[in-house]
Design a protein around this motif. Structure first.
Motif, mmCIF file in Angstrom:
data_model
loop_
_atom_site.group_PDB
_atom_site.id
_atom_site.type_symbol
_atom_site.label_atom_id
_atom_site.label_comp_id
_atom_site.label_asym_id
_atom_site.label_seq_id
_atom_site.Cartn_x
_atom_site.Cartn_y
_atom_site.Cartn_z
ATOM 1 N N LEU A 20 17.903 -136.734 -84.220
ATOM 2 C CA LEU A 20 17.181 -135.469 -84.243
ATOM 3 C C LEU A 20 17.452 -134.661 -82.984
ATOM 4 O O LEU A 20 17.612 -133.433 -83.029
ATOM 5 C CB LEU A 20 15.680 -135.742 -84.389
ATOM 6 N N LEU A 21 17.522 -135.330 -81.851
ATOM 7 C CA LEU A 21 17.800 -134.655 -80.593
ATOM 8 C C LEU A 21 19.208 -134.072 -80.589
ATOM 9 O O LEU A 21 19.437 -132.934 -80.144
ATOM 10 C CB LEU A 21 17.620 -135.614 -79.420
ATOM 11 N N HIS A 22 20.181 -134.841 -81.095
ATOM 12 C CA HIS A 22 21.545 -134.322 -81.189
ATOM 13 C C HIS A 22 21.590 -133.080 -82.074
ATOM 14 O O HIS A 22 22.230 -132.080 -81.740
ATOM 15 C CB HIS A 22 22.483 -135.395 -81.756
ATOM 16 N N ALA A 23 20.889 -133.145 -83.212
ATOM 17 C CA ALA A 23 20.894 -132.009 -84.136
ATOM 18 C C ALA A 23 20.291 -130.773 -83.485
ATOM 19 O O ALA A 23 20.795 -129.651 -83.654
ATOM 20 C CB ALA A 23 20.128 -132.376 -85.405
ATOM 21 N N THR A 24 19.211 -130.965 -82.718
ATOM 22 C CA THR A 24 18.572 -129.838 -82.044
ATOM 23 C C THR A 24 19.506 -129.214 -81.014
ATOM 24 O O THR A 24 19.641 -127.984 -80.934
ATOM 25 C CB THR A 24 17.268 -130.292 -81.357
ATOM 26 N N ALA A 25 20.161 -130.049 -80.220
ATOM 27 C CA ALA A 25 21.082 -129.548 -79.197
ATOM 28 C C ALA A 25 22.268 -128.820 -79.826
ATOM 29 O O ALA A 25 22.664 -127.737 -79.378
ATOM 30 C CB ALA A 25 21.568 -130.705 -78.327
#
Length: 382
Positions: free
Chosen positions: A55-60
């Protein structure tokens, strides 16, 4: 990661995207570089395969993709790579029950970033992908319910742009000139985001532009003056949204007049000698057919060349120019003295203008040009 993926995403991204001093998002090149740093940090430090990490990768990646211009070679290559990574992450996250709610929250942003990037690439294939992503956003909004009018209105405008580019026709022209559309877009933004949100302010500038195109200059100016005040108080004078409002206001505050002897229009600056003379920007050519004067659009002003002073009787207010009535003596029109309005049409041969007045209840009236003066500064609203 111990606190949960959604919270972690919010905390990390805020550190890269928001100024700690003013709590405003970074802008322009600073935001461009900070999103690059965000992606680099996440890819370097967050290496696990858990759902929170994904999820963090997708947000970044989403934040970064919004900053990339597909027309630029370097951005295009980076954007294509991020685009592929987002597609892969979405396939992984869709079926994960433990982050389903968090995924739904970011899914709209992912598709929106993809649509924005595809639109900037401007190939037929990318524009078709952008159309497909808009359809997906619409489906998500429909399934989620709630008030998404502001987003859907924005998508309507983008779809018109895409269809124009694909067809080679200016399908956007009628859409952009639709004053009702622009007005409703701004109203929706105020209701959903608040009047000080940068997106709302941008919608206000768009509405002012639509008003200006329809020769409603006074209303456009009033709106922009309000937006300038909000922008300076909330975001500061150097914020992008404030600067854009100031730029728009500078444009609508120009006063255009036709010089009868020259048969072309100029920018009027002020009256002199108690209104007997009018000062124009630039120098008048020696004749209307002077071949040395090059026109830029319809206005042959010569920046930096000084100013011309001519009799006020030799100027005609151009459509859209704010005016004030004076010297009306007939019983049926004397009540219009001191009233202000926009010129909506001009009959050069008859020397008359159709004026739409700002004051509610006053009907549009044809007024002789001799009874009108250009209004350089609007009075305070009553």
């Amino acid at each position: 990661q111990e606190r949960g993926g959604a919270v972690q995403c919010s905390d990390i991204c805020r550190g890269f995207l928001t100024c700690p001093n003013c709590n405003q998002e970074y802008q322009n090149n600073v935001k461009y570089e900070m999103t690059r740093a965000l992606v680099a940090c996440v890819e370097r430090e967050v290496t696990g395969t858990g759902h929170g990490q994904e999820l963090l990768h997708a947000t970044a990646f989403t934040e970064r993709l919004f900053q990339l211009d597909g027309n630029k070679e370097g951005d295009k290559a980076e954007g294509d790579e991020i685009y592929g990574k987002l597609l892969a992450l979405m396939d992984k996250m869709k079926d994960c029950d433990d982050i389903s709610e968090s995924f739904k929250a970011i899914e709209l942003d992912i598709y929106a970033s993809m649509c924005n990037f595809d639109f900037t690439v401007e190939t037929d294939d990318s524009l078709e992908r952008a159309k497909a992503n808009i359809a997906k956003v619409r489906d998500i909004c429909s399934a989620a319910g709630g008030d998404q009018m502001h987003l859907l209105t924005y998508l309507d405008a983008m779809m018109k742009d895409i269809e124009s580019k694909l067809s080679g026709k200016d399908l956007q022209c009628e859409h952009v000139k639709d004053l009702n559309f622009s007005r409703q877009h701004y109203i929706d933004a105020v209701e959903t985001l608040g009047q000080s949100d940068p997106t709302t302010i941008r919608s206000g500038v768009d509405l002012a532009a639509a008003l200006y195109r329809e020769d409603c200059t006074i209303e456009a100016t009033r709106l922009l003056l309000k937006l300038v005040k909000i922008g300076r108080q909330v975001h500061g004078p150097d914020h992008n949204c404030t600067a854009n409002v100031v730029l728009a206001l500078t444009k609508v505050e120009e006063r255009r007049v036709i010089v009868k002897s020259q048969k072309r229009w100029f920018k009027a600056l002020r009256y002199e000698d108690d209104g007997s003379d009018c000062v124009l920007e630039g120098l008048l050519p020696e004749s209307a057919d002077d071949p040395k004067v090059e026109e830029s659009g319809a206005i042959p002003i010569l920046p930096g060349k000084g100013a011309a002073v001519i009799p006020s009787t030799d100027i005609l207010p151009f459509p859209g120019t704010p005016v004030i009535c004076h010297g009306l003596r007939l019983r049926g029109s004397s009540h219009l003295n001191g009233k202000i309005g926009d010129v909506r049409s001009l009959d050069v041969d008859d020397g008359k203008c159709l004026v739409h007045f700002e004051e509610e209840g006053l009907e549009p009236t044809v007024v002789k040009i001799g009874n009108l003066r250009v209004l350089f500064e609007l009075p305070e609203e009553s």
